[in-house]
Design a protein around this motif. Structure first.
Motif, PDB file in Angstrom:
ATOM      1  N   PRO A 151       0.825  -1.217   0.000  1.00  0.00           N
ATOM      2  CA  PRO A 151       0.000   0.000   0.000  1.00  0.00           C
ATOM      3  C   PRO A 151       0.856   1.262   0.000  1.00  0.00           C
ATOM      4  O   PRO A 151       1.889   1.328   0.677  1.00  0.00           O
ATOM      5  N   PHE A 171     -11.186   6.698   3.073  1.00  0.00           N
ATOM      6  CA  PHE A 171      -9.862   6.184   3.433  1.00  0.00           C
ATOM      7  C   PHE A 171      -9.762   5.799   4.906  1.00  0.00           C
ATOM      8  O   PHE A 171      -8.778   5.195   5.319  1.00  0.00           O
ATOM      9  N   TYR A 174      -8.393   2.600   6.415  1.00  0.00           N
ATOM     10  CA  TYR A 174      -6.973   2.310   6.163  1.00  0.00           C
ATOM     11  C   TYR A 174      -6.062   3.305   6.883  1.00  0.00           C
ATOM     12  O   TYR A 174      -4.907   3.475   6.511  1.00  0.00           O
ATOM     13  N   ARG A 175      -6.595   3.913   7.932  1.00  0.00           N
ATOM     14  CA  ARG A 175      -5.800   4.867   8.706  1.00  0.00           C
ATOM     15  C   ARG A 175      -4.818   4.118   9.603  1.00  0.00           C
ATOM     16  O   ARG A 175      -5.164   3.134  10.257  1.00  0.00           O
ATOM     17  N   PHE A 185      -2.695   7.174   5.688  1.00  0.00           N
ATOM     18  CA  PHE A 185      -3.628   6.221   5.102  1.00  0.00           C
ATOM     19  C   PHE A 185      -2.827   5.247   4.244  1.00  0.00           C
ATOM     20  O   PHE A 185      -1.915   5.655   3.519  1.00  0.00           O
ATOM     21  N   GLU A 186      -3.183   3.977   4.296  1.00  0.00           N
ATOM     22  CA  GLU A 186      -2.542   2.960   3.472  1.00  0.00           C
ATOM     23  C   GLU A 186      -3.617   2.156   2.747  1.00  0.00           C
ATOM     24  O   GLU A 186      -3.915   1.007   3.094  1.00  0.00           O
ATOM     25  N   PRO A 187      -4.234   2.740   1.703  1.00  0.00           N
ATOM     26  CA  PRO A 187      -5.316   2.059   0.984  1.00  0.00           C
ATOM     27  C   PRO A 187      -4.768   0.969   0.055  1.00  0.00           C
ATOM     28  O   PRO A 187      -3.584   0.983  -0.314  1.00  0.00           O
ATOM     29  N   PRO A 188      -5.619   0.020  -0.349  1.00  0.00           N
ATOM     30  CA  PRO A 188      -5.186  -1.030  -1.279  1.00  0.00           C
ATOM     31  C   PRO A 188      -4.637  -0.430  -2.572  1.00  0.00           C
ATOM     32  O   PRO A 188      -5.272   0.436  -3.197  1.00  0.00           O
ATOM     33  N   HIS A 205     -10.206   0.900  -3.593  1.00  0.00           N
ATOM     34  CA  HIS A 205     -10.392   0.533  -2.192  1.00  0.00           C
ATOM     35  C   HIS A 205     -11.833   0.312  -1.764  1.00  0.00           C
ATOM     36  O   HIS A 205     -12.087  -0.028  -0.610  1.00  0.00           O
TER      37      HIS A 205
END
Length: 305
Positions: A151, A171, A174-175, A185-188, A205
């Motif tokens: 990510p 988002f 994915y925090r 944030f680390e989204p797909p 995402h």
């Protein structure tokens, strides 16, 4: 000397005062003409060569962040009404020295009915059949290569990302909070590779309406564009009435190609220029916006040489 007679230097003094007065007069016509010529030169350069561009939305994340400033070149696809800065020319179907973008180019299309510049990536060329199935891009019946990658890390900047609502909510799952208290944030994230080897990162995402689209045949003289943040982009998949681009974009509606980031400011920047130094994202300056070539494509090019 007779006091009533003029002093020999009186005439010289009068002439000096006259010359000084003439020097103090400003030729306003010449000043205005010079300013007009300078503005005209800037306008011509912006319309024919290159212009700056500001990223106001999240639609092209992760490649482009809100607050990025970049350079758009005007000549790669020729010139049309869309090339003129500030949209000073009337719309038309004409182009001069026109050419077609390549897969993966990041271009500046103008909305079909509003004089508003967008920034999107070309994923379909004239004659292509475009389909999106559960978020997966399908080109001419073949799914485009898509690989899961680690990510991307997007800074938590509510000042830039729609003031914290509602766009941050997508988002939020994915925090991530680091040990030092910093938030990201680390989204797909996926790496997508088009048939010419153009490779770039996308975010996909969540499930939403534009995850399923088409089949759609791109008309001659048009290209199909999408945002890299697939769930937050009003692009060729969305109707013009819903702020989208309403299908394929006529080539004459493309005002240029995005080349590189000059500098980028995070959410701490204010109107005060002194705040810009601490807000500078130094790692983003001079980042190219041309898509990378996949290893397979690079190898084939080297073999051809």
């Amino acid at each position: 000397m007779d006091p009533n007679e003029p002093h020999p230097h009186d005439e010289l003094r009068k002439q000096l005062k006259k010359d000084e007065g003439e020097e103090e007069k400003i030729n306003w016509f010449a000043e205005i003409r010079g300013l007009a010529l300078m503005l005209l030169a800037v306008l011509v350069f912006h319309s024919l060569v290159a212009k700056p561009f500001y990223i106001p939305s999240t639609s092209m994340m992760p490649g482009l962040h809100v607050g990025d400033r970049l350079v758009v070149s005007k000549y790669p696809y020729g010139w049309s009404w869309a090339s003129a800065s500030f949209h000073l020319l009337p719309r038309g179907e004409w182009r001069v020295f026109g050419s077609t973008p390549e897969y993966g180019d990041v271009v500046i299309p103008v909305h079909p009915t509003r004089d508003e510049d967008y920034i999107k990536r070309v994923v379909g060329l004239p004659g292509d059949t475009i389909e999106v199935d559960q978020g997966r891009l399908i080109l001419n019946g073949t799914p485009v290569k898509r690989e899961v990658v680690p990510p991307v890390r997007i800074p938590f900047e509510p000042e830039l990302l729609c003031n914290g609502s509602p766009c941050l909510s997508s988002f939020d799952p994915y925090r991530v909070r680091e040990a030092d208290g910093s938030v990201f944030f680390e989204p797909p994230t996926f790496r997508e590779t088009l048939p010419n080897g153009a490779s770039y990162l996308i975010i996909d995402h969540r499930t939403q309406r534009s995850d399923n689209f088409g089949p759609y045949i791109v008309k001659e003289g048009h290209v199909f564009v999408m945002g890299d943040n697939r769930d937050e982009s009003a692009d060729s998949r969305a109707p013009a009435e819903a702020s989208g681009l309403g299908g394929g974009i006529p080539l004459e509606n493309i005002g240029g190609r995005a080349e590189f980031i000059t500098f980028s400011l995070d959410g701490s920047a204010t109107w005060n220029p002194l705040s810009w130094f601490s807000a500078m994202r130094g790692d983003r300056a001079w980042t190219t916006l041309r898509p990378a070539l996949s290893e397979d494509e690079t190898a084939s090019e080297e073999a051809a040489e």
